[in-house]
Write a protein that holds these residues in place. Structure first.
Motif: not given
Length: 144
Positions: A7-8, A13, A19-20, A23, A41, A91, A94-95, A98
């Motif tokens: 997710f980094s 984006t 980003p999914r 993933i 998760y 996602d 992860g956002a 990140r």
């Protein structure tokens, strides 16, 4: 080091790439079934929640996001996700990681996190293949 997490990547984006998808590809590459995806998760959720509760700024402003499991905008519905629920939930989480947590980590903390992550992925891969079903050729995130 944070580039090792699925997710980094921030580049996608800004160009409209979800980003999914990265993933989902990570889950597919590691042959994670739905239970293993949820375990992945959950590891990140627990780590993030603990970090937020220990950080004064994040605790004051963001701890409410962790009142429900899973957190994020995709946590209560599946709409067009076609079996990729945990990729979308990851996602969202992860956002958060990140954008709010990774910039706060120093070099040593990033290395320690990357090592823990690598060990966790290795352990999950050993469990994953029992119920794994390969992705179909048709796109899974299609808006129809």
């Amino acid at each position: 080091m944070s580039g090792h997490f699925p997710f980094s990547a921030a580049r996608g984006t800004s160009y409209g790439l979800a980003p999914r998808m990265a993933i989902s590809a990570f889950f597919e590459k590691n042959q994670f079934d739905m239970a293993t995806q949820e375990a992945y998760y959950k590891w990140w959720y627990d780590w993030t929640k603990a970090y937020v509760e220990q950080d004064a700024d994040l605790k004051a402003t963001m701890v409410m996001r962790f009142k429900h499991y899973p957190m994020g905008q995709h946590s209560e519905h599946g709409f067009h996700l076609n079996g990729k629920y945990w990729a979308s939930c990851m996602d969202d989480l992860g956002a958060f990681i990140r954008n709010l947590i990774l910039p706060k980590l120093d070099h040593d903390a990033e290395h320690a996190l990357a090592e823990e992550h690598e060990k966790m992925v290795h352990d999950l891969k050993a469990q994953a293949t029992a119920n794994y079903t390969p992705a179909p050729d048709v796109g899974l995130f299609r808006h129809v």
